[in-house]
Design a protein around this motif. Structure first.
Motif, PDB file in Angstrom:
ATOM      1  N   LEU A 192      -4.497   5.953   0.961  1.00 58.64           N
ATOM      2  CA  LEU A 192      -4.964   4.764   0.249  1.00 58.64           C
ATOM      3  C   LEU A 192      -4.993   4.960  -1.261  1.00 58.64           C
ATOM      4  O   LEU A 192      -5.014   3.982  -2.009  1.00 58.64           O
ATOM      5  N   ALA A 193      -4.991   6.210  -1.723  1.00 59.51           N
ATOM      6  CA  ALA A 193      -5.006   6.479  -3.165  1.00 59.51           C
ATOM      7  C   ALA A 193      -3.635   6.262  -3.787  1.00 59.51           C
ATOM      8  O   ALA A 193      -3.511   6.274  -5.019  1.00 59.51           O
ATOM      9  N   CYS A 194      -2.604   6.084  -2.947  1.00 59.73           N
ATOM     10  CA  CYS A 194      -1.245   5.784  -3.423  1.00 59.73           C
ATOM     11  C   CYS A 194      -0.775   6.816  -4.439  1.00 59.73           C
ATOM     12  O   CYS A 194      -0.382   6.489  -5.563  1.00 59.73           O
ATOM     13  N   ILE A 195      -0.800   8.077  -4.029  1.00 64.16           N
ATOM     14  CA  ILE A 195      -0.465   9.175  -4.929  1.00 64.16           C
ATOM     15  C   ILE A 195       1.022   9.208  -5.232  1.00 64.16           C
ATOM     16  O   ILE A 195       1.433   9.360  -6.387  1.00 64.16           O
ATOM     17  N   TYR A 196       1.850   9.054  -4.202  1.00 64.29           N
ATOM     18  CA  TYR A 196       3.293   9.221  -4.368  1.00 64.29           C
ATOM     19  C   TYR A 196       4.063   7.908  -4.321  1.00 64.29           C
ATOM     20  O   TYR A 196       5.293   7.922  -4.393  1.00 64.29           O
ATOM     21  N   TYR A 197       3.361   6.794  -4.189  1.00 64.44           N
ATOM     22  CA  TYR A 197       4.031   5.500  -4.099  1.00 64.44           C
ATOM     23  C   TYR A 197       3.108   4.421  -4.658  1.00 64.44           C
ATOM     24  O   TYR A 197       1.886   4.604  -4.721  1.00 64.44           O
ATOM     25  N   PRO A 198       3.648   3.291  -5.102  1.00 64.36           N
ATOM     26  CA  PRO A 198       2.807   2.231  -5.680  1.00 64.36           C
ATOM     27  C   PRO A 198       1.989   1.509  -4.616  1.00 64.36           C
ATOM     28  O   PRO A 198       2.296   1.565  -3.426  1.00 64.36           O
ATOM     29  N   VAL A 199       0.962   0.820  -5.055  1.00 61.47           N
ATOM     30  CA  VAL A 199       0.076   0.096  -4.146  1.00 61.47           C
ATOM     31  C   VAL A 199       0.837  -0.981  -3.383  1.00 61.47           C
ATOM     32  O   VAL A 199       0.498  -1.294  -2.236  1.00 61.47           O
ATOM     33  N   LEU A 202       1.828  -0.722   0.375  1.00 59.12           N
ATOM     34  CA  LEU A 202       0.867  -0.927   1.456  1.00 59.12           C
ATOM     35  C   LEU A 202       0.907  -2.361   1.964  1.00 59.12           C
ATOM     36  O   LEU A 202       1.307  -3.279   1.234  1.00 59.12           O
ATOM     37  N   PRO A 203       0.488  -2.579   3.215  1.00 60.24           N
ATOM     38  CA  PRO A 203       0.315  -3.956   3.693  1.00 60.24           C
ATOM     39  C   PRO A 203      -0.650  -4.706   2.786  1.00 60.24           C
ATOM     40  O   PRO A 203      -1.566  -4.110   2.196  1.00 60.24           O
ATOM     41  N   HIS A 204      -0.450  -6.007   2.702  1.00 61.65           N
ATOM     42  CA  HIS A 204      -1.209  -6.799   1.727  1.00 61.65           C
ATOM     43  C   HIS A 204      -2.718  -6.637   1.910  1.00 61.65           C
ATOM     44  O   HIS A 204      -3.452  -6.454   0.940  1.00 61.65           O
TER      45      HIS A 204
END
Length: 272
Positions: A192-199, A202-204
């Motif tokens: 959930l912290a989106c370390i290696y990819y943008p937010v 994630l599902p909306h």
């Protein structure tokens, strides 16, 4: 009068004594020091070579060079900050010394401040060599980010302390049977912290959950800085506001769990 003020307030000499105790434990054990150096170095080399490979085969990573290496370093700051806090706490649990400390003049806030300072010391031992390896092997200079690095670091370390205080309270109340949460809780936050990819990956509906975590703002800010060359001060201020709430809440929970541990005798049975 000065003694009375020290008795009622925070006593720096008690905090310094606890820091010195933890430093002696760390400095007297080469396996402890080696562990602090080994895992960060292994991570940066492994992920750094992976990014080097991807950059040779993907235009995005060639354009956003250092994004993956930067994410690995910042993640290690977050994880090692919490672990450095919690390990010093667990040293007292393993030695069955927590009951003695809580019966001494040492106050809970002084104990927590000492753990915070010790987490910074342990973090520096592991992360500074890690950043030097990033410069030497992958030509990525984290310090070249400049002043934004201070905002990134402060928000990550505040989050790590909040988690460290919370899990320490759980172990304090439930004994070493809950020790595994010290090692695993931060990894539970990792997706959930989106370390290696943008937010946006994630599902909306899950994006709303991600935005409740301060590290999400930090890693989004890092990508904005490295890819778009824009410092998002709004993200850092939002992360700071959430961190303040988390720190206050974690400290209140720790005190509540400490009172519960005293009532149930968990301090004496801390080894179970």
């Amino acid at each position: 009068m000065s003694r009375l003020v020290t008795h009622r307030g925070i006593a720096p000499h008690r905090i310094a004594a606890m820091i010195l105790r933890y430093w002696y434990l760390l400095a007297s054990s080469w396996p402890r020091l080696l562990e602090l150096l080994y895992w960060p170095a292994l991570q940066i080399i492994t992920w750094g070579f992976l990014q080097s490979y991807i950059a040779q085969n993907a235009g995005f990573f060639a354009r956003a060079g250092g994004t993956l290496v930067g994410a690995v370093i910042l993640w290690d700051i977050l994880f090692r900050g919490q672990l450095g806090f919690s390990i010093s706490f667990l040293e007292e649990m393993w030695a069955r010394n927590l009951g003695n400390l809580m019966m001494s003049p040492l106050k809970p806030i002084e104990f927590l401040i000492a753990l915070m300072v010790m987490s910074l010391i342990r973090l520096a031992i592991g992360v500074i060599p890690m950043t030097l390896l990033a410069i030497f092997f992958f030509d990525f200079n984290l310090y070249g980010i400049g002043l934004p690095l201070i905002a990134f670091f402060c928000n990550l370390i505040f989050t790590s302390w909040s988690v460290g205080i919370f899990v320490s309270g759980l172990v304090l109340r439930n004994g070493l049977g809950a020790e595994s949460i010290v090692w695993t809780l931060m990894f539970g936050l990792m997706p959930l912290a989106c370390i290696y990819y943008p937010v946006t990956v994630l599902p909306h509906w899950l994006q709303y959950v991600a935005w409740t975590l301060p590290p999400t703002y930090v890693f989004e800010g890092m990508r904005a800085l490295l890819i778009d060359h824009v410092f998002r001060a709004d993200l850092m201020l939002s992360a700071l506001a959430i961190n303040i709430v988390l720190l206050i809440a974690s400290f209140a929970i720790f005190l509540a769990l400490l009172r519960s541990a005293r009532r149930h005798g968990s301090l004496i049975q801390s080894g179970e």
